[in-house]
Design a protein around this motif. Structure first.
Motif, PDB file in Angstrom:
ATOM      1  N   TYR A  28       0.883  -1.167   0.000  1.00 32.47           N
ATOM      2  CA  TYR A  28       0.000   0.000   0.000  1.00 32.47           C
ATOM      3  C   TYR A  28       0.918   1.213   0.000  1.00 32.47           C
ATOM      4  CZ  TYR A  28      -3.896   2.990   1.574  1.00 32.47           C
ATOM      5  OH  TYR A  28      -4.867   3.954   1.695  1.00 32.47           O
ATOM      6  N   GLN A  29       1.015   1.911  -1.148  1.00 34.92           N
ATOM      7  CA  GLN A  29       2.036   2.931  -1.348  1.00 34.92           C
ATOM      8  C   GLN A  29       1.420   4.303  -1.572  1.00 34.92           C
ATOM      9  OE1 GLN A  29       4.555   1.950  -4.630  1.00 34.92           O
ATOM     10  NE2 GLN A  29       5.975   3.608  -4.233  1.00 34.92           N
ATOM     11  N   SER A  30       2.073   5.332  -1.007  1.00 35.98           N
ATOM     12  CA  SER A  30       1.648   6.719  -1.190  1.00 35.98           C
ATOM     13  C   SER A  30       2.816   7.628  -0.833  1.00 35.98           C
ATOM     14  CB  SER A  30       0.422   7.026  -0.332  1.00 35.98           C
ATOM     15  OG  SER A  30      -0.088   8.315  -0.655  1.00 35.98           O
ATOM     16  N   ALA A  31       2.512   8.895  -0.539  1.00 30.74           N
ATOM     17  CA  ALA A  31       3.541   9.860  -0.157  1.00 30.74           C
ATOM     18  C   ALA A  31       2.941  10.860   0.822  1.00 30.74           C
ATOM     19  CB  ALA A  31       4.084  10.581  -1.384  1.00 30.74           C
ATOM     20  N   VAL A  32       3.812  11.436   1.650  1.00 30.50           N
ATOM     21  CA  VAL A  32       3.393  12.422   2.646  1.00 30.50           C
ATOM     22  C   VAL A  32       4.318  13.629   2.587  1.00 30.50           C
ATOM     23  CG1 VAL A  32       2.419  10.691   4.195  1.00 30.50           C
ATOM     24  CG2 VAL A  32       4.783  11.434   4.521  1.00 30.50           C
ATOM     25  N   ASP A  33       3.865  14.718   3.174  1.00 33.93           N
ATOM     26  CA  ASP A  33       4.697  15.899   3.331  1.00 33.93           C
ATOM     27  C   ASP A  33       5.848  15.536   4.276  1.00 33.93           C
ATOM     28  OD1 ASP A  33       5.317  18.584   4.918  1.00 33.93           O
ATOM     29  OD2 ASP A  33       4.452  19.094   2.951  1.00 33.93           O
ATOM     30  N   PRO A  34       7.054  16.025   4.008  1.00 37.11           N
ATOM     31  CA  PRO A  34       8.177  15.698   4.882  1.00 37.11           C
ATOM     32  C   PRO A  34       7.928  16.046   6.352  1.00 37.11           C
ATOM     33  CG  PRO A  34       8.977  16.750   2.885  1.00 37.11           C
ATOM     34  CD  PRO A  34       7.470  16.822   2.854  1.00 37.11           C
ATOM     35  N   VAL A  40      -1.855   1.110  13.769  1.00 36.93           N
ATOM     36  CA  VAL A  40      -1.857   0.086  12.722  1.00 36.93           C
ATOM     37  C   VAL A  40      -1.248  -1.239  13.175  1.00 36.93           C
ATOM     38  CG1 VAL A  40      -1.055  -0.461  10.379  1.00 36.93           C
ATOM     39  CG2 VAL A  40      -1.856   1.857  10.918  1.00 36.93           C
ATOM     40  N   VAL A  41      -0.085  -1.193  13.774  1.00 38.69           N
ATOM     41  CA  VAL A  41       0.645  -2.420  14.094  1.00 38.69           C
ATOM     42  C   VAL A  41      -0.175  -3.387  14.942  1.00 38.69           C
ATOM     43  CG1 VAL A  41       2.647  -3.376  15.297  1.00 38.69           C
ATOM     44  CG2 VAL A  41       2.924  -1.403  13.820  1.00 38.69           C
ATOM     45  N   ALA A  83      -2.819  -8.635  15.233  1.00 39.79           N
ATOM     46  CA  ALA A  83      -3.834  -9.484  15.869  1.00 39.79           C
ATOM     47  C   ALA A  83      -4.731 -10.207  14.866  1.00 39.79           C
ATOM     48  CB  ALA A  83      -4.698  -8.635  16.803  1.00 39.79           C
ATOM     49  N   LEU A  84      -4.626  -9.888  13.601  1.00 39.56           N
ATOM     50  CA  LEU A  84      -5.505 -10.488  12.596  1.00 39.56           C
ATOM     51  C   LEU A  84      -5.066 -11.902  12.232  1.00 39.56           C
ATOM     52  CD1 LEU A  84      -5.862  -7.416  10.234  1.00 39.56           C
ATOM     53  CD2 LEU A  84      -7.665  -8.393  11.659  1.00 39.56           C
ATOM     54  N   ASP A  85      -6.046 -12.804  12.148  1.00 39.31           N
ATOM     55  CA  ASP A  85      -5.753 -14.150  11.675  1.00 39.31           C
ATOM     56  C   ASP A  85      -5.236 -14.070  10.249  1.00 39.31           C
ATOM     57  OD1 ASP A  85      -6.568 -15.369  14.004  1.00 39.31           O
ATOM     58  OD2 ASP A  85      -8.623 -15.690  13.299  1.00 39.31           O
ATOM     59  N   GLY A  86      -4.139 -14.731   9.996  1.00 39.81           N
ATOM     60  CA  GLY A  86      -3.599 -14.776   8.647  1.00 39.81           C
ATOM     61  C   GLY A  86      -2.588 -13.697   8.336  1.00 39.81           C
ATOM     62  N   CYS A  87      -2.463 -12.666   9.176  1.00 41.02           N
ATOM     63  CA  CYS A  87      -1.460 -11.618   8.942  1.00 41.02           C
ATOM     64  C   CYS A  87      -0.146 -12.092   9.535  1.00 41.02           C
ATOM     65  CB  CYS A  87      -1.881 -10.292   9.561  1.00 41.02           C
ATOM     66  SG  CYS A  87      -0.711  -8.956   9.183  1.00 41.02           S
ATOM     67  N   LEU A  88       0.836 -12.275   8.689  1.00 37.16           N
ATOM     68  CA  LEU A  88       2.128 -12.793   9.118  1.00 37.16           C
ATOM     69  C   LEU A  88       3.093 -11.691   9.527  1.00 37.16           C
ATOM     70  CD1 LEU A  88       2.484 -15.483   6.305  1.00 37.16           C
ATOM     71  CD2 LEU A  88       1.522 -15.759   8.613  1.00 37.16           C
ATOM     72  N   SER A  89       2.944 -10.499   8.939  1.00 42.43           N
ATOM     73  CA  SER A  89       3.795  -9.368   9.313  1.00 42.43           C
ATOM     74  C   SER A  89       3.218  -8.080   8.759  1.00 42.43           C
ATOM     75  CB  SER A  89       5.230  -9.562   8.803  1.00 42.43           C
ATOM     76  OG  SER A  89       5.263  -9.536   7.383  1.00 42.43           O
ATOM     77  N   VAL A  90       3.630  -6.963   9.373  1.00 38.36           N
ATOM     78  CA  VAL A  90       3.247  -5.632   8.898  1.00 38.36           C
ATOM     79  C   VAL A  90       4.448  -4.711   9.112  1.00 38.36           C
ATOM     80  CG1 VAL A  90       2.147  -5.057  11.116  1.00 38.36           C
ATOM     81  CG2 VAL A  90       1.570  -3.738   9.065  1.00 38.36           C
ATOM     82  N   GLU A  91       4.808  -3.962   8.075  1.00 38.41           N
ATOM     83  CA  GLU A  91       5.968  -3.083   8.131  1.00 38.41           C
ATOM     84  C   GLU A  91       5.664  -1.758   7.439  1.00 38.41           C
ATOM     85  OE1 GLU A  91       9.917  -5.637   7.788  1.00 38.41           O
ATOM     86  OE2 GLU A  91       8.561  -6.007   6.103  1.00 38.41           O
ATOM     87  N   VAL A 144       7.711  12.725   0.616  1.00 40.96           N
ATOM     88  CA  VAL A 144       8.413  11.520   1.034  1.00 40.96           C
ATOM     89  C   VAL A 144       7.507  10.322   0.740  1.00 40.96           C
ATOM     90  CG1 VAL A 144       9.408  10.263   2.979  1.00 40.96           C
ATOM     91  CG2 VAL A 144       9.690  12.751   2.826  1.00 40.96           C
ATOM     92  N   GLU A 145       8.002   9.416  -0.081  1.00 38.28           N
ATOM     93  CA  GLU A 145       7.224   8.238  -0.426  1.00 38.28           C
ATOM     94  C   GLU A 145       7.367   7.170   0.645  1.00 38.28           C
ATOM     95  OE1 GLU A 145       8.469   7.053  -4.331  1.00 38.28           O
ATOM     96  OE2 GLU A 145       7.453   8.753  -5.258  1.00 38.28           O
ATOM     97  N   GLY A 146       6.348   6.364   0.761  1.00 39.38           N
ATOM     98  CA  GLY A 146       6.388   5.282   1.722  1.00 39.38           C
ATOM     99  C   GLY A 146       5.389   4.211   1.367  1.00 39.38           C
ATOM    100  N   ALA A 147       5.440   3.130   2.116  1.00 34.40           N
ATOM    101  CA  ALA A 147       4.527   2.015   1.857  1.00 34.40           C
ATOM    102  C   ALA A 147       4.314   1.243   3.142  1.00 34.40           C
ATOM    103  CB  ALA A 147       5.094   1.095   0.783  1.00 34.40           C
ATOM    104  N   VAL A 148       3.146   0.653   3.244  1.00 32.54           N
ATOM    105  CA  VAL A 148       2.866  -0.334   4.282  1.00 32.54           C
ATOM    106  C   VAL A 148       2.843  -1.684   3.574  1.00 32.54           C
ATOM    107  CG1 VAL A 148       1.199  -1.200   5.958  1.00 32.54           C
ATOM    108  CG2 VAL A 148       1.588   1.265   5.736  1.00 32.54           C
ATOM    109  N   VAL A 149       3.650  -2.594   4.074  1.00 29.41           N
ATOM    110  CA  VAL A 149       3.753  -3.922   3.497  1.00 29.41           C
ATOM    111  C   VAL A 149       3.226  -4.924   4.508  1.00 29.41           C
ATOM    112  CG1 VAL A 149       5.323  -5.674   2.578  1.00 29.41           C
ATOM    113  CG2 VAL A 149       5.763  -3.253   2.148  1.00 29.41           C
ATOM    114  N   THR A 150       2.242  -5.688   4.093  1.00 29.35           N
ATOM    115  CA  THR A 150       1.710  -6.750   4.936  1.00 29.35           C
ATOM    116  C   THR A 150       1.899  -8.077   4.222  1.00 29.35           C
ATOM    117  OG1 THR A 150      -0.517  -6.292   4.056  1.00 29.35           O
ATOM    118  CG2 THR A 150       0.027  -5.350   6.203  1.00 29.35           C
ATOM    119  N   ARG A 151       2.160  -9.118   5.002  1.00 26.09           N
ATOM    120  CA  ARG A 151       2.327 -10.470   4.458  1.00 26.09           C
ATOM    121  C   ARG A 151       1.206 -11.325   5.013  1.00 26.09           C
ATOM    122  NH1 ARG A 151       7.444 -13.620   2.878  1.00 26.09           N
ATOM    123  NH2 ARG A 151       8.280 -11.527   2.838  1.00 26.09           N
ATOM    124  N   TRP A 152       0.588 -12.145   4.138  1.00 25.03           N
ATOM    125  CA  TRP A 152      -0.623 -12.886   4.474  1.00 25.03           C
ATOM    126  C   TRP A 152      -0.491 -14.365   4.169  1.00 25.03           C
ATOM    127  CZ3 TRP A 152      -4.244 -10.236   7.023  1.00 25.03           C
ATOM    128  CH2 TRP A 152      -4.135  -8.844   7.001  1.00 25.03           C
TER     129      TRP A 152
END
Length: 102
Positions: free
Chosen positions: A8-14, A28-29, A34-42, A55-63
């Motif tokens: 999930y990618q976007s950008a924010v003001d510095p 978020v963390v 706590a979600l079933d099936g969520c292996l990680s969130v970064e 500044v670009e960024g992303a939230v990466v989740t593994r399922w």
């Protein structure tokens, strides 16, 4: 059985980077962990500004499964967890889902 990654990618003001980090940790963390099936969130934060000065960024989740991911993303808990986070975004978010090969 394959696992899946949601980017999930976007950008924010510095000036909002510290607040994004705080909201990610506070809102978020815990919900995703706590979600079933969520292996990680970064949270990934670019070390450089983009051409627009953001500044670009992303939230990466593994399922563990697509079904677990889809159910979680549609859940009220996730929607409530990301509402303040989403308010800081300065670009329309882009969401991508990948199957992790290997």
């Amino acid at each position: 059985m394959p696992t899946y990654l949601r980017l999930y990618q976007s950008a924010v003001d510095p000036s909002d980077v510290a607040e994004v980090r705080r909201l990610f940790d506070d809102d978020v963390v815990g919900v995703f962990s706590a979600l079933d099936g969520c292996l990680s969130v970064e949270l990934l934060v670019s070390v450089e500004k983009n051409a627009g000065g953001l500044v670009e960024g992303a939230v990466v989740t593994r399922w563990a499964s697509l079904e677990a991911m889809e159910e979680a993303v549609a859940s009220r808990a996730v929607q409530e967890a990301i509402v303040r986070f989403r308010g800081l975004l300065r670009q329309e978010p882009l969401a991508r889902v990948y199957e992790i090969a290997g």
